[in-house]
Structures are given as C-alpha cells and as structure tokens.
Design an enzyme around this catalytic site. Structure first.
Site, PDB file in Angstrom:
ATOM      1  CB  SER A  13      -0.944  -0.036   1.208  1.00  6.36           C
ATOM      2  OG  SER A  13      -1.843   1.046   1.191  1.00  6.36           O
ATOM      3  CG  HIS A  40      -4.259  -0.540  -1.170  1.00  6.45           C
ATOM      4  ND1 HIS A  40      -4.068  -0.406   0.189  1.00  6.45           N
ATOM      5  CD2 HIS A  40      -4.833  -1.759  -1.333  1.00  6.45           C
ATOM      6  CE1 HIS A  40      -4.512  -1.475   0.816  1.00  6.45           C
ATOM      7  NE2 HIS A  40      -4.970  -2.314  -0.092  1.00  6.45           N
ATOM      8  CG  ASP A 132      -5.988  -4.695   2.470  1.00  8.97           C
ATOM      9  OD1 ASP A 132      -6.669  -5.682   2.802  1.00  8.97           O
ATOM     10  OD2 ASP A 132      -5.927  -4.278   1.305  1.00  8.97           O
TER      11      ASP A 132
END
EC number: 3.1.1.61
Length: 343
Positions: A13, A40, A132
């Site tokens: 990310s 992401h 995540d």
C-alpha cells in the site's frame, strides 16, 4: 499429489512502489513461479506499475487480464478498480465490494490464493498503512502456505508489516530486495495442497462476496447467515456491519463492504472530522445571518427582535470559537485517530 510452491502473492500500500521495485529487483530471472501483485490504487488511475517493475528486475511484468492463465517466471499486477483473484489456475478480475475502502484489495487476492493453492502459495506483505492483507496472510499460513514480511524498519510505512507480524508467525522477515533468494528456495519445496485444512466458512463467504457478479458458485451462505450484527454502521452505505470474528477485528455489511477494525476506526475518525468542519461552517453562517437579521430589526424599529437575534449571534459566535479551537488543537478527533507515525 505433490506440486511446487509456485504461486507468490504480494500486497503493498503506502510506500509500496519503492518496496515493490526493490522486491522485483531481487527476484531471479528464472524464478519458476507466478507472482501476483496488488498495490492499492485510486479507481480512476492509469497504473504505471507494470512499467516500473519491468524496469526494476529481470522478470516480465503484465497487467492481469480476466481469465488469463498464469505463467511461471512472470509478474502480474492488479488493474485499478478490480480485485485480482485466483480461480481454477487462471486469474479473475472482479468489481466486488471494496475492502477497507480499496479495490483491488490485498486480502481478496490472498484469500483466493489460499483457497485455490492451499499450501502451494507464499504470501508477501510489504510497506503500507493499517492492516490490509493481514487476515489473508493468516489464512495462507493456516492452510500450510508460507508467509514473508518486509522488515518494518526498512518499510517507508511500517504499519502493515508490523500488523502482519503481530498476528502471523512469519517464516522470514527481510528487506524487500532480499526476498528473491528465499522465494527461489520455497519454489523448490514440494507440497500436497490437498492436505490443507478446510477453508473456514467465514472466509468462503468473503471470497464469494469478492467474486460477486463473476459466476461465483451457488450455495454459499450470505454474510447475515454466518455472523451477528455488530451495532456499527458501514461508512460506505450506512448499512449494519456484521462481525466476522469473535475478536472484533473484521466486519462486513449486508451488501459486502468489508472493514478491519483499524480501517473502520480511521474512516470513522475522518467522517467525524468532516462532520465537525461542516458544523463549523453552518455555525459561522448562522452567526452571520443572525447579525444581518439583528441589524435589519434595528433598522425597522424592533429592538426586542433585534436583541433576540443578537443573542443568537453571540451564542453561535461562542460555539464557533469553541469548535474552531477544538479542531485546530490537534488533540481532538484527528489527533485521536489511527495515524501512521512514519508519515
């Protein structure tokens, strides 16, 4: 039937481009495994990640296409606004509900890889904020796969590696550029994916939701059938969130938006701050309107009406002063939120 660990799934990310570039640069050019990557990305973006990673290391890099078989010695990246999933030896792209506000989501890829490949998959968590990928990495380990995590001290944003290490017993914790040698060793290991423990029903349901609209099999229960209402609301649709574990770490709403506790807390913090700024604007407008109405009443010879609006103006002005000090203090809602201290 034995097979090599020939699938590597990677999640990153914030700070992920740097970490992925180092990771790709450390992979051997003859790595006999497929490497699937989720970074992401904002929904409307045009991803330059394939070109960046192709320049960083020896392996060819392509953006994944729906239904495409996976080739060994190749890196595939998730396109913007699509979950990248693995199913029956091919890649699937899905517009299933967002997870932690993201599509593509790391957990969605990891979950599908754990189901399709069992112990023959290795999960890699790189730099990023929040958590995540942690649940997906935990599932990969539960089903006999390997877990490799970037050294948090090297990560630009260490939160994601730190959260992974807090929940998952990683096989290796390394700088991104040193992971290639470990992965090359893992690929030489042969395992029997059929020996993996069955997928928990909650993870089956989550995988089913991620694949929604893409021919997912019938007969899988709905979220509401296998979980209990949490008393919390989904920030995306205002629906009830259902708790997916007894630790209060995972939530989904009826239509499928998924949140971890950390991501939900941060989103609530942002929503509250947004509401407070909107309240500040409304109070300032009310203060100014009350002042105009007081002047108008004075001009028309209604002193009692003017006094009433003047009191409204003073009350609104006081509320503006208090709320503005709170928002500017840095120790209110924004200061209490989940912040990445490395930012």
């Amino acid at each position: 039937m034995l097979r090599p660990r020939d699938l590597v799934v990677v999640g990153a990310s914030a700070g992920g481009v740097e970490a992925l570039s180092a990771f790709a640069g450390g992979l051997p050019g003859d790595l006999p495994a497929s490497v699937l990557v989720v970074l992401h990305l904002p929904p409307g973006a045009v991803s330059a990640l394939p070109a960046i990673l192709a320049r960083s290391g020896p392996l060819p890099v392509r953006e994944a296409e729906d239904g495409e078989p996976m080739e060994r010695s190749c890196i595939y990246t998730a396109p913007p606004d699509r979950h990248l999933l693995v199913e029956d030896g091919v890649m699937r792209l899905s517009r299933g509900p967002t997870e932690n506000g993201h599509r593509p989501a790391i957990d969605a890829l990891f979950r599908s890889a754990a189901r399709a490949f069992g112990s023959a998959v290795t999960g890699v968590v790189l730099s990023g904020s929040l958590d995540d990928g942690v649940n997906g990495l935990e599932l990969i380990k539960t089903r006999g796969g390997r877990a490799v995590v970037q050294d948090p001290g090297e990560a630009v944003f260490p939160s994601m590696p730190e959260n992974a290490l807090a929940r998952v017993e990683a096989d290796f914790v390394l700088p991104a550029k040193e992971m290639g040698g470990v992965l090359a060793d893992y690929v030489r290991e042969h395992v029997d994916p059929a020996e993996a423990d069955p997928m928990p029903i909650i993870d089956e349901v989550e995988l089913h939701v991620a694949r929604s609209g893409d021919g997912a099999e019938a007969g899988i229960p709905e979220v509401v059938d296998v979980s209990e209402p949490s008393g919390l609301a989904c920030p995306d649709c205002d629906g009830v969130l259902f708790s997916l574990d007894d630790r209060g770490n995972r939530y989904r709403c009826r239509v499928g938006h998924a949140w971890t506790a950390q991501a939900l807390f941060e989103r609530q913090t942002l929503d509250i701050e947004h509401a407070l700024w909107a309240a500040l604007r409304a109070l300032e407008e009310q203060r100014d309107l009350a002042a105009r109405m007081a002047r108008d009443a004075t001009d028309r010879g209604f002193p009692l009406v003017a006094d009433r609006y003047q009191r409204h103006r003073e009350e609104s002005a006081h509320a503006v002063s208090v709320l503005r000090r709170f928002l500017y203090s840095g120790v209110g809602v924004a200061g209490a939120g989940v912040q990445d201290t490395s930012a």
